[in-house]
Design an enzyme around this catalytic site. Structure first.
Site, mmCIF file in Angstrom:
data_model
loop_
_atom_site.group_PDB
_atom_site.id
_atom_site.type_symbol
_atom_site.label_atom_id
_atom_site.label_comp_id
_atom_site.label_asym_id
_atom_site.label_seq_id
_atom_site.Cartn_x
_atom_site.Cartn_y
_atom_site.Cartn_z
ATOM 1 N N ARG A 21 -6.358 31.860 101.301
ATOM 2 C CA ARG A 21 -6.371 33.004 102.218
ATOM 3 C C ARG A 21 -5.079 33.188 103.007
ATOM 4 N NH1 ARG A 21 -11.057 32.954 106.088
ATOM 5 N NH2 ARG A 21 -11.587 30.853 105.429
ATOM 6 N N THR A 89 -13.895 16.501 99.367
ATOM 7 C CA THR A 89 -13.310 15.643 100.411
ATOM 8 C C THR A 89 -13.543 14.151 100.127
ATOM 9 O OG1 THR A 89 -15.319 15.977 101.716
ATOM 10 C CG2 THR A 89 -13.438 17.385 102.250
ATOM 11 N N ASP A 112 -4.680 20.610 108.055
ATOM 12 C CA ASP A 112 -4.701 21.986 108.557
ATOM 13 C C ASP A 112 -5.458 22.106 109.882
ATOM 14 O OD1 ASP A 112 -7.199 21.495 107.547
ATOM 15 O OD2 ASP A 112 -7.296 23.285 106.285
HETATM 16 C C1 UD1 Z 1 -15.786 19.891 105.476
HETATM 17 C C2 UD1 Z 1 -17.042 19.052 105.662
HETATM 18 C C3 UD1 Z 1 -18.004 19.798 106.593
HETATM 19 C C4 UD1 Z 1 -17.323 20.086 107.921
HETATM 20 C C5 UD1 Z 1 -16.047 20.871 107.684
HETATM 21 C C6 UD1 Z 1 -15.284 21.023 108.959
HETATM 22 C C7 UD1 Z 1 -17.281 17.890 103.538
HETATM 23 C C8 UD1 Z 1 -18.016 17.829 102.251
HETATM 24 N N1 UD1 Z 1 -17.657 18.855 104.368
HETATM 25 O O1 UD1 Z 1 -16.163 21.120 104.885
HETATM 26 O O2 UD1 Z 1 -19.156 18.995 106.818
HETATM 27 O O3 UD1 Z 1 -18.211 20.825 108.746
HETATM 28 O O4 UD1 Z 1 -15.201 20.155 106.753
HETATM 29 O O5 UD1 Z 1 -14.208 21.889 108.755
HETATM 30 O O6 UD1 Z 1 -16.428 17.081 103.805
HETATM 31 N N2 UD1 Z 1 -9.437 18.820 100.856
HETATM 32 C C9 UD1 Z 1 -8.712 18.050 99.985
HETATM 33 N N3 UD1 Z 1 -9.186 17.852 98.728
HETATM 34 C C10 UD1 Z 1 -10.369 18.362 98.305
HETATM 35 C C11 UD1 Z 1 -11.116 19.146 99.214
HETATM 36 C C12 UD1 Z 1 -10.628 19.348 100.484
HETATM 37 O O7 UD1 Z 1 -7.636 17.547 100.320
HETATM 38 O O8 UD1 Z 1 -10.731 18.134 97.151
HETATM 39 C C13 UD1 Z 1 -8.912 19.018 102.207
HETATM 40 C C14 UD1 Z 1 -8.702 20.480 102.539
HETATM 41 O O9 UD1 Z 1 -7.409 20.880 102.203
HETATM 42 C C15 UD1 Z 1 -8.939 20.494 104.023
HETATM 43 C C16 UD1 Z 1 -9.964 19.392 104.250
HETATM 44 O O10 UD1 Z 1 -9.895 18.563 103.109
HETATM 45 O O11 UD1 Z 1 -7.782 20.154 104.735
HETATM 46 C C17 UD1 Z 1 -11.378 19.911 104.442
HETATM 47 O O12 UD1 Z 1 -11.727 20.702 103.313
HETATM 48 P P1 UD1 Z 1 -12.542 22.048 103.447
HETATM 49 O O13 UD1 Z 1 -12.777 22.592 102.087
HETATM 50 O O14 UD1 Z 1 -11.909 22.896 104.467
HETATM 51 O O15 UD1 Z 1 -13.877 21.500 104.092
HETATM 52 P P2 UD1 Z 1 -15.344 21.813 103.681
HETATM 53 O O16 UD1 Z 1 -15.653 21.107 102.406
HETATM 54 O O17 UD1 Z 1 -15.565 23.245 103.747
#
Ligand code: UD1
Ligand code: CA
Length: 403
Positions: A21, A89, A112
């Site tokens: 985004r 994550t 971020d």
């Molecule tokens: C995650 C949490 C959720 C929480 C939310 C808060 C999990 C499964 N869920 O949600 O409970 O309320 O954060 O914002 O953890 N990232 C990676 N590699 C990946 C996936 C993500 O490096 O494979 C990084 C993203 O770039 C980001 C962070 O991890 O910086 C969180 O990922 P994001 O997708 O924003 O979080 P959610 O899964 O939506």
């Protein structure tokens, strides 16, 4: 103090996500906030915590992220691991396992989420106390999209359920997981090995470790905060701008608490470090970049941009002045009067009571005490003696006709 509470800290920063985004060529975690990449703020917080190491998990734009951060780590043992592809994550943190020591407490952060306070993380680490799983949580009016904190009737934390996997009753829960936790490394590693991706998103959820902790009889504690800015992430230019204002307001409040008079804290930007003496006054719409030091009683007029400079006590910088001291910096002596519409460039060294007036440019020049250039002039590579009056239209430069 128990032995547990003095365990070394290792920070894991998740920074592999794409940031679709933002619609930018630049990786999301390198977007600029207050003059620094987002992820640099996170590393700065890790440094304040005295973390032993920081492991940054990269993926999208990994080369660029790793290059941007190597030279800039802040006294941290900084390491990178790659996550390709990005499977969630939990999968992200799994990549860090080989480089994480077993004896520490791991604090999981996101590249971020730039504005978490070190004190908040310190409290979270205390809640972990070396042998518990501590989650940073907060109550939200609209918790849509977040993982919900599910508690048992006794109130203890039982699970985190992701929004997409939650039933209606769970979606009504307003306490959410912030994305930040503190967890003993040894336990974390065991739990990560047990993750699967059988869920609505087919991702390996880090949040599933809560279930394992409960099953293993490890205490899960929530540390709840009320300040949403501290856990706000950046996904769009709009959110980046909101956090920029929040960050600027925080800096403005700190300066005002120290006695600096800002005409309007909402129209004030520091993109670096600003050190101020006593009775400093700053009018609206000024921008400070790099390292700027303002001595006692300095006044800065409206619409000035000051980068990498030292302004001695009592000097006045009139409106619309641009001071751009890259390397070497710019110094302005005591009681000097600069501007309006003046431009000081690298290597401008102005003595006490120097006057530089409108449409005067100074580069790599030394002006002794009381020298004046009040109108429309260029001073390049010059040494100007005490009280010399440099007339309108004068030019000095090192151009030697050889090129
Ligand atoms: C995650 C949490 C959720 C929480 C939310 C808060 C999990 C499964 N869920 O949600 O409970 O309320 O954060 O914002 O953890 N990232 C990676 N590699 C990946 C996936 C993500 O490096 O494979 C990084 C993203 O770039 C980001 C962070 O991890 O910086 C969180 O990922 P994001 O997708 O924003 O979080 P959610 O899964 O939506
Ligand atoms: Ca996700």
């Amino acid at each position: 103090m128990t032995q547990n509470s003095v365990r070394a800290l290792d920070v894991v920063v998740m920074a592999a996500g794409k940031g679709t985004r933002m619609k930018s060529r630049r990786p999301k975690v390198l977007q600029d906030l207050a003059g620094q990449p987002l992820v640099q703020h996170v590393l700065g917080t890790a440094a304040k915590l005295h973390a032993r190491s920081a492991v940054v998990i990269t993926g999208h734009g990994a080369d660029e992220v790793e290059k941007a951060l190597t030279a800039r780590e802040q006294g941290l043992d900084l390491r990178f691991v790659r996550q390709e592809p990005q499977l969630g994550t939990g999968h992200a943190v799994q990549q860090a396992v080989p480089v994480l020591a077993d004896d520490g407490v791991v604090v999981v952060l996101s590249g971020d989420v730039p504005l978490t306070q070190a004190e908040t993380l310190q409290a979270l680490v205390s809640a972990c106390d070396g042998d518990r799983l501590a989650l940073l949580t907060l109550e939200m009016d609209d918790p849509t999209g977040y993982g919900r904190i599910v508690r048992s009737p006794s109130g203890s934390v039982h699970a985190i359920v992701e929004h997409k996997d939650a039933n209606e009753a769970q979606r009504a829960i307003r306490e959410i997981y912030s994305g930040i936790m503190a967890v003993p490394a040894r336990l974390l590693k065991g739990w990560l090995a047990r993750l699967d991706n059988r869920n609505a998103q087919n991702e390996y959820y880090l949040t599933d470790i809560v279930k394992f902790a409960v099953a293993d009889g490890v205490q899960v504690v929530a540390h709840t905060i009320h300040d949403a800015v501290q856990v706000a992430g950046v996904n769009s230019p709009q959110q980046l701008a909101e956090l920029e204002r929040a960050c600027q307001m925080r800096q403005a409040e700190a300066l005002m608490a120290a006695g600096v008079r800002l005409k309007d804290p909402a129209r004030f930007d520091v993109r670096g470090e600003l050190a101020c003496g006593q009775d400093v006054e700053i009018d609206v719409n000024c921008i400070f970049e790099g390292r700027v030091a303002l001595g006692d009683g300095v006044r800065i007029g409206a619409h000035c941009v000051l980068a990498n400079c030292t302004i001695a006590a009592g000097a006045v910088i009139h409106p619309f002045t641009h001071i751009d001291g890259e390397k070497p910096g710019v110094t302005v002596g005591e009681g000097a009067l600069i501007g309006p519409f003046a431009r000081l460039r690298p290597g401008a060294q102005l003595g006490a009571e120097v006057h530089i007036g409108n449409f005067v440019e100074v580069k790599n020049s030394t002006l002794a005490k009381g020298a004046k250039a009040n109108h429309l002039a260029y001073l390049g590579d010059a040494t100007v003696g005490e009280r010399v009056n440099y007339g309108a239209g004068s030019i000095t430069a090192n151009y030697d006709r050889s090129e």
